[in-house]
Design an enzyme around this catalytic site. Sequence first.
Site, mmCIF file in Angstrom:
data_model
loop_
_atom_site.group_PDB
_atom_site.id
_atom_site.type_symbol
_atom_site.label_atom_id
_atom_site.label_comp_id
_atom_site.label_asym_id
_atom_site.label_seq_id
_atom_site.Cartn_x
_atom_site.Cartn_y
_atom_site.Cartn_z
ATOM 1 N N ALA A 64 0.867 -1.180 0.000
ATOM 2 C CA ALA A 64 0.000 0.000 0.000
ATOM 3 C C ALA A 64 0.904 1.230 0.000
ATOM 4 C CB ALA A 64 -0.889 -0.020 1.235
ATOM 5 N N GLY A 109 0.681 -5.049 1.075
ATOM 6 C CA GLY A 109 -0.557 -5.161 0.303
ATOM 7 C C GLY A 109 -0.392 -5.987 -0.966
ATOM 8 N N GLU A 112 -0.714 -9.463 0.144
ATOM 9 C CA GLU A 112 -2.124 -9.621 0.530
ATOM 10 C C GLU A 112 -3.025 -9.732 -0.697
ATOM 11 O OE1 GLU A 112 -2.285 -7.361 4.806
ATOM 12 O OE2 GLU A 112 -1.841 -6.119 3.074
ATOM 13 N N GLU A 132 5.256 -4.717 7.285
ATOM 14 C CA GLU A 132 4.551 -3.604 7.947
ATOM 15 C C GLU A 132 5.074 -3.254 9.335
ATOM 16 O OE1 GLU A 132 3.045 -6.046 6.284
ATOM 17 O OE2 GLU A 132 1.418 -5.249 5.064
HETATM 18 N N1 COA Z 1 4.536 3.109 -1.144
HETATM 19 C C1 COA Z 1 4.869 4.238 -1.766
HETATM 20 N N2 COA Z 1 5.889 4.328 -2.627
HETATM 21 C C2 COA Z 1 6.609 3.215 -2.830
HETATM 22 C C3 COA Z 1 6.324 1.997 -2.201
HETATM 23 C C4 COA Z 1 5.224 1.968 -1.314
HETATM 24 N N3 COA Z 1 4.849 0.843 -0.690
HETATM 25 N N4 COA Z 1 7.224 1.068 -2.584
HETATM 26 C C5 COA Z 1 8.048 1.691 -3.454
HETATM 27 N N5 COA Z 1 7.683 2.985 -3.606
HETATM 28 C C6 COA Z 1 8.307 4.009 -4.447
HETATM 29 C C7 COA Z 1 9.584 4.544 -3.824
HETATM 30 O O1 COA Z 1 9.297 5.552 -2.882
HETATM 31 C C8 COA Z 1 10.297 5.077 -5.047
HETATM 32 O O2 COA Z 1 9.737 6.318 -5.408
HETATM 33 P P1 COA Z 1 10.665 7.630 -5.520
HETATM 34 O O3 COA Z 1 11.579 7.315 -6.667
HETATM 35 O O4 COA Z 1 9.695 8.708 -5.798
HETATM 36 O O5 COA Z 1 11.359 7.727 -4.220
HETATM 37 C C9 COA Z 1 9.899 4.081 -6.144
HETATM 38 O O6 COA Z 1 8.713 3.424 -5.669
HETATM 39 C C10 COA Z 1 10.955 3.016 -6.392
HETATM 40 O O7 COA Z 1 11.248 2.376 -5.157
HETATM 41 P P2 COA Z 1 12.760 2.207 -4.587
HETATM 42 O O8 COA Z 1 12.661 2.033 -3.107
HETATM 43 O O9 COA Z 1 13.633 3.288 -5.103
HETATM 44 O O10 COA Z 1 13.152 0.841 -5.304
HETATM 45 P P3 COA Z 1 14.226 -0.225 -4.800
HETATM 46 O O11 COA Z 1 14.378 -1.205 -5.916
HETATM 47 O O12 COA Z 1 15.433 0.446 -4.275
HETATM 48 O O13 COA Z 1 13.542 -0.965 -3.549
HETATM 49 C C11 COA Z 1 11.726 -2.096 -2.417
HETATM 50 C C12 COA Z 1 12.419 -1.805 -3.763
HETATM 51 C C13 COA Z 1 10.432 -2.856 -2.738
HETATM 52 C C14 COA Z 1 12.639 -2.965 -1.542
HETATM 53 C C15 COA Z 1 11.416 -0.776 -1.697
HETATM 54 O O14 COA Z 1 10.775 0.111 -2.612
HETATM 55 C C16 COA Z 1 10.518 -0.923 -0.508
HETATM 56 O O15 COA Z 1 10.965 -1.362 0.541
HETATM 57 N N6 COA Z 1 9.221 -0.546 -0.634
HETATM 58 C C17 COA Z 1 8.293 -0.564 0.448
HETATM 59 C C18 COA Z 1 7.829 -1.990 0.748
HETATM 60 C C19 COA Z 1 6.894 -2.000 1.917
HETATM 61 O O16 COA Z 1 7.248 -1.724 3.040
HETATM 62 N N7 COA Z 1 5.635 -2.350 1.636
HETATM 63 C C20 COA Z 1 4.599 -2.449 2.624
HETATM 64 C C21 COA Z 1 3.831 -1.198 2.692
HETATM 65 S S1 COA Z 1 2.545 -1.316 3.897
#
Ligand code: COA
Length: 262
Positions: A64, A109, A112, A132
């Site tokens: 999410a 999400g 999920e 989370e």
């Molecule tokens: N919500 C909002 N934005 C998100 C997102 C999320 N859950 N997951 C990724 N993004 C965005 C990042 O902020 C980034 O945007 P930006 O360039 O404007 O900063 C873009 O997507 C690319 O993500 P980035 O983190 O740069 O890619 P990465 O390959 O380095 O890392 C992940 C990939 C998946 C490991 C990392 O994005 C991450 O940990 N995301 C969150 C996962 C999470 O906690 N999900 C549960 C949410 S409840």
Amino acid sequence: MYTLIKWEKEGPIGILTINSPDTLNALNSQVLKELDACIDDVLKDESIGALILTGEGKAFVAGADIKEMLPLDAKEGEEWGANGSRIFRKIETLPIPVIAAVNGFALGGGNELAMACDIRLASERAKFGQPEVGLGITPGFAGTQRLPRLIGPAAAKELIYTGKIIGAQEAKELGLVSRVVAPEELMDAAKELAGAIVKNSWNAVALSKKAINDGLQLEIEDALALEAKIFGECFLSPEQKEGMGAFVEKRPAQFNHTRRKE
Ligand code: COA
């Protein structure tokens, strides 16, 4: 019509792709709204016999939208969770099978959403997790409920309490996914699976889904009574006469596919 999801139809198979790769297909309000609307359209279109759900780019869904959730208060947080859960439940109870083709990150999400589908196929590149607790929240789109039902409470608690991210092979060992395939083979594998399902009686597949999903929530005696009732209902369908008639006449069944009416 849709801007953040892509909708395609290949014969009786619908393909819904979350298409917001710049944010790794994170579920913001707009994506959720479009997903909800698309599922309603799938429900209305009786020519669809199976649905594949996937993501564009390197993520299935990276969770999410954290930026959108950051300012929420308790009431808004509850509404946010309830809204996502309502949409995922709609997917889970669709009267057609839904296959998640998990192409990349399925986190929070995203995992999920995959769990609301009937069957999960994973690319070797897929990654799964419920991170989370590291963000100070619990899983909110039914992860605390579907994950333990799917892989058992101990494995679910380990994943949720640590927030660790696991690869496709480990997800398979836990029973979270059915099969792991090479990235370039993922969509073909999903289409092949959907194709094998839609050859059968759609009514019988939908009723099997209902018997499994609803029966799992019941005590065994009630679940068996439910199965008997659903089994009986099959005999109202033209497909039962055709399927059994074809067997007796030693010919292939020619189903005139019809969607089961609620
Ligand atoms: N919500 C909002 N934005 C998100 C997102 C999320 N859950 N997951 C990724 N993004 C965005 C990042 O902020 C980034 O945007 P930006 O360039 O404007 O900063 C873009 O997507 C690319 O993500 P980035 O983190 O740069 O890619 P990465 O390959 O380095 O890392 C992940 C990939 C998946 C490991 C990392 O994005 C991450 O940990 N995301 C969150 C996962 C999470 O906690 N999900 C549960 C949410 S409840």
